[in-house]
Enzyme design. Structure first.
Site, mmCIF file in Angstrom:
data_model
loop_
_atom_site.group_PDB
_atom_site.id
_atom_site.type_symbol
_atom_site.label_atom_id
_atom_site.label_comp_id
_atom_site.label_asym_id
_atom_site.label_seq_id
_atom_site.Cartn_x
_atom_site.Cartn_y
_atom_site.Cartn_z
ATOM 1 N N GLU A 121 -89.744 28.463 4.219
ATOM 2 C CA GLU A 121 -89.374 27.405 3.155
ATOM 3 C C GLU A 121 -90.753 27.293 2.402
ATOM 4 O OE1 GLU A 121 -87.710 22.981 2.592
ATOM 5 O OE2 GLU A 121 -88.143 23.594 4.571
ATOM 6 N N ASP A 239 -77.478 12.862 6.749
ATOM 7 C CA ASP A 239 -78.143 11.883 7.509
ATOM 8 C C ASP A 239 -77.821 10.555 6.797
ATOM 9 O OD1 ASP A 239 -79.677 12.182 5.433
ATOM 10 O OD2 ASP A 239 -81.625 12.463 6.696
ATOM 11 N N ASP A 266 -82.780 20.083 8.829
ATOM 12 C CA ASP A 266 -84.060 19.705 8.254
ATOM 13 C C ASP A 266 -85.043 18.898 9.311
ATOM 14 O OD1 ASP A 266 -86.091 20.237 6.491
ATOM 15 O OD2 ASP A 266 -85.747 18.619 5.358
ATOM 16 N N GLY A 300 -88.762 15.583 5.637
ATOM 17 C CA GLY A 300 -87.755 15.969 6.702
ATOM 18 C C GLY A 300 -87.105 15.060 6.965
#
Length: 378
Positions: A121, A239, A266, A300
């Site tokens: 990434e 989330d 993530d 994250g």
């Protein structure tokens, strides 16, 4: 040795069933059949374990800080405790030497339990959409990264690479795709036209939809609109912090073809580990469910696939069948490893059980162990 069991419900990787028995032979699911009278009853929902294509860390280990086979295994084992049985350890923007070490580790870890490749990434992303990635390390796609990906693919390691269209040429994207790499567009400030050109060059996926990409507005679809309107794969974080639940549900419903959205965590080192870690020398801490860096930005996520599946169903209007697909067969298909997202053929350690509220209760290996114990006692 053979066992027939009948769970209350069963998800086979595509559809949800009841009244179906499962044949286990030599520690592996080998067949499904109409409910059998001689099968042992098992409470709960039986499903393939979850697949996660974007995992930065777990168990107190961050891949960028510990780019070794041992570090990868600690991460995989930490997430297995929460139902994720196959993942792509993810190395984010860093020095070329760190990427080299992560590639070495992925090659050495090939075949280790739960590790199914490597997600690179960055660092070939847009500075304006870098998120928590270090600005000093962002750079255009170069020969060194191309050689590293070539080395990984030469060792038959699955590779996903997140890059921004403005940081790579169409020819470079095409070269990566010819190597068998999954090119995912993300951390980008690209226009919709730039995104479409990158998809035409061979990119087949997008990284954490909405996050770190140019937004969709009335007169400019941006990267977000280009992804939603495409027929390509896209990951999304569910989330409650990275994307509003209403927007997650809207994006899923808006896609022109089914089974192109998949769930990613993530996740960082805090999953199954301490509530803080260091990244680029900065202290990252968990505060009210959010991982925050020194700039006050999200760094994250602290979430598991199991939590994401439950939230998809409870908060976004997504059906249970679709939510389970998003955490099993869709990501498996995205990286060309369909078997890891299906029930038949999976080892019992990679099959999990959820209760009626979608909380993880254990894996099939443990259930079979309990059944043997009961049989022996009887």
């Amino acid at each position: 040795m053979e066992h027939w069991i009948t769970p209350d419900r069963l998800f086979d990787g595509r559809d949800l069933h009841s009244g179906v028995s499962v044949l286990i032979r030599d520690g592996r699911v080998v067949d499904l059949a109409d409910a059998r009278k001689d099968a042992a009853r098992v409470p709960g929902l039986l499903t393939p374990g979850f697949v996660d294509l974007q995992v930065n860390g777990g168990g107190g280990v961050q891949l960028n800080s510990t780019p070794t086979p041992e570090g990868m295994q600690i991460i995989a084992d930490a997430h297995r405790r929460f139902g994720t049985v196959a993942l792509l350890p993810t190395v984010i923007t860093d020095l070329p030497e760190v990427l080299d070490s992560a590639a070495d580790a992925a090659i050495a870890a090939k075949g280790q339990r739960g590790i199914v490749g490597l997600h690179v990434e960055g660092p070939h992303i847009a500075l304006a959409r870098r998120g928590t990635h270090s600005p000093d390390l962002v750079r255009p796609l170069d020969a060194r990264t191309m050689d590293t990906v070539r080395r990984l693919r030469g060792a038959d390691v699955s590779v996903m690479i997140t890059l921004a269209p403005e940081a790579a040429t169409a020819d470079q994207i095409a070269q990566l795709v010819r190597m068998g790499t999954v090119v995912s567009l993300g951390h980008t400030d690209a226009t919709a036209d730039m995104m479409r050109a990158a998809f035409k060059a061979g990119a087949s996926c997008a990284t954490h939809l909405f996050n770190a990409m140019s937004p969709m507005v009335g007169r400019a679809p941006g990267a977000v609109g280009a992804v939603i309107n495409s027929t390509h794969y896209s990951g999304i974080i569910c989330d409650g912090h990275h994307v509003a639940d209403e927007m997650v549900g809207l994006a899923i419903r808006a896609r022109p073809v089914p089974d192109r959205m998949f769930l990613v965590s993530d996740a960082m080192a805090t999953v199954g580990g301490p509530e803080h870690f260091n990244l680029y020398g900065q202290h990252i801490a968990l505060k009210e469910g959010r991982l925050i860096n020194a700039e006050g930005s999200l760094a994250g996520a602290h979430v598991t696939q199991a939590e994401g599946v439950k939230r998809l169903v409870d908060r976004t209007g997504t059906s249970l069948t679709q939510a389970l697909r998003m955490a099993t067969s869709v990501p498996a298909d995205c990286i060309g490893q369909p078997d890891i997202g299906r029930l038949v053929g999976r080892p019992v350690e990679d099959v999990i059980l959820l209760d009626d509220d979608l909380y993880l209760t254990g894996d099939l290996a443990a259930v079979l162990g309990d059944l043997k114990h009961v049989t022996a006692a009887g």
